[in-house]
Design an enzyme around this catalytic site. Sequence first.
Site, PDB file in Angstrom:
ATOM      1  N   GLU A   1      32.394  19.746  48.595  1.00 55.07           N
ATOM      2  CA  GLU A   1      32.647  19.090  47.315  1.00 55.07           C
ATOM      3  C   GLU A   1      33.482  17.816  47.425  1.00 55.07           C
ATOM      4  O   GLU A   1      33.267  16.863  46.681  1.00 55.07           O
ATOM      5  CB  GLU A   1      33.362  20.069  46.373  1.00 55.07           C
ATOM      6  CG  GLU A   1      32.498  21.196  45.839  1.00 55.07           C
ATOM      7  CD  GLU A   1      31.554  20.727  44.738  1.00 55.07           C
ATOM      8  OE1 GLU A   1      31.632  19.553  44.332  1.00 55.07           O
ATOM      9  OE2 GLU A   1      30.723  21.535  44.300  1.00 55.07           O
TER      10      GLU A   1
ATOM     11  N   SER B   1      50.538  80.401  30.444  1.00 56.91           N
ATOM     12  CA  SER B   1      51.582  81.042  31.265  1.00 56.91           C
ATOM     13  C   SER B   1      52.352  80.070  32.143  1.00 56.91           C
ATOM     14  O   SER B   1      53.146  80.497  32.985  1.00 56.91           O
ATOM     15  CB  SER B   1      50.942  82.112  32.152  1.00 56.91           C
ATOM     16  OG  SER B   1      50.352  83.130  31.383  1.00 56.91           O
TER      17      SER B   1
END
Length: 702
Positions: A90, A351
């Site tokens: 680029e 329990s």
Amino acid sequence: MKRPSAARWKRLAGISLSGLVLIGLGAIALVRADRAFPPPLEAASDLSREVVDRNDQLLRAYTTPQGLWRLPVTLEAVDPDYINMLLAYEDRRFRDHWGVDPLALLRAAVQFVVNGGRIVSGGSTITMQVARLIEPRSERSISAKLRQMVRALQIERRLSKDEILTLYLTLAPYGGNIEGVRAASLAWFGNEPRKLTLAQSALLVALPQAPETRRPDRQHVQARQARDRVLRRMQESGLIPESEIARASASAVPRGRRAMPDLAAHNSDTALKSMPEARVIKLTLDQTIQARLEDLARETAARLGPKQSLAMVLADGRNGEILASVGSTGHLDAGRAGAIDMSRAIRSPGSTLKPFIYGLAFEDAIVDPATLIDDSPADFSGYRPRNFDRGFMGEVSVSEALQLSLNVPAVRLLEAVGPQRFLARLRRGGADLQLPPGGAPGLAIGLGGAGVSLRDLVQLYTAFINDGAARVLHDGFDDGAKTTFEHPVLDARANWRVSNILSGVDAPQGAPRIAIAYKTGTSYGYRDAWAVGFDGRHVLGIWVGRPDAAPVPGLSGLTTAAPLLFEAFARSDLAPVKFAAPPRGLVVRSRSQLPFALRKFAPGQDAAPLMAGGSLPPRIVYPPQGARVALTSRGAGQLTPLVIKLQGGAAPYRLIANGEPLAKASRRRVLNWTPDGAGASTLTVMDAEGRAASVSVFIDAD
């Protein structure tokens, strides 16, 4: 040669001075214009919000208000080979120009003329592309290009090259609502951009030039062609060997988008609501463990019945940090009410609270693990508990009663220690149980007759790792909250006895062989199945049931939740941590070694007003229950004795301190006891007829 006249020198000097003035005024005007119309760099601050784990790994991300996936990124977090490829393709002179590359513009102009007025390349630098990204315009014209050039010069004045490159990596479009290389890497490859393959890097370089016409999920052929053009350019530039280019060109291009990381949805949503201004929120969760437990939850959903869900909470019991939290089989699973975080829902614990009843009984020295207790039909003022299998075992040891989760023995002990006192102890661990209408705790509270959340239950069980003192569970975003509770749930000796008993419970059939202690629970009507387990450091809790609290026939803690508990521990892949050694001075005794009165539990012996001989039961009149007593230190860790005063009872008297009887009995009603250190202690006095009285005190050392 004729010299200029003085008048001409003056004219030349005037022209030069005027030029300098004009140049200066022009420069001032440019500076003022630059200040008056700065580039809108603040547009780059609109980023996705993130929730990360303890190691800064992404758990969950959220789109911006505009619906964009735009994740922040740093240069250090991106594969350097990708960055080198990007700049080579680029903007080769990125590090050298001032935002505009004259050579690139000249090349673009020549290509424009040669190709009959068709734009082949725009000559844009990375900086000019950033200018377009922060101030997007739809038209492609000479005026738009000039505007980008001016903005590029402005940006270069304000930011370093690395900052400009970071902006590009954050804002560049990669198709659809994906912006930035980090979001693109996650969406197209399913991984962070720290390490990209050559083929992946080339595709990410190519996409921003035409993100919609090169989208791999919609324009697969064009995406592949664009990637291969980037690879050929790298070969032509001599940056990458031909052999590597050939291998990369043969790699497949993804055909679809991957989902963004979506772990710990319930915790993440809660954290975002609690910290609405924070962009990045760090939790104590571990991404790897969280992902494994969520996978287990999804797999389990296929085996569960319709509308059933589950929840899991894994915590570091030593500091209270939650390592993983699963609130449902999947937060998008509408058929199972997945949006509801069942780890925070109040449900009947079955329990699972029984261990704390036994712990209190050990504290009061009314039983020992080897003590026999009766499991037979009993009537507690109209309350007639039965076991899960509706059978009875007869006489069993206290250890067996807890390991087998027998109901009648647990209720017998709860009646002895008192439901109100039991509830108060649970609150010491931060568990504020939701009681039935009326508010007064009864004996049913020990078998699940109250409500508690999975998080609070796991928090309570951290007491078994810390000598009886629970740790406050937290996710990490609630900084400033307390991490410890003021008082322990159980004293250290009783706490160790309970955890030692639970460590002897057999693993479910077919479960992974893991050294953990655990307890299961099933609520009334088969509505909730629980399993909570721990090793020497970690606590893991499991809940299974329907979010609407409807019954599920066959649901149980032992057969439904316990196998999941062991599987979840195994998948967490935590280093095994051994259980703590017994506290100093604690002796494990057989039944034959127990004092006669402790060999079998006799319900109500403390409450009997008179024995056959007519004497009153013993009572400790000093120190009173809950007293805080200061004792003087005599050096070398020794404290002065505590004087204990008695009333009633039949001599001789035996003192039991923290579950351990003193060597000699005494016929006097004044006893001396020397603590082995400061802290909470339980003192019990037993008389010749087996009657006992207990108080809990706290020793301070001056």
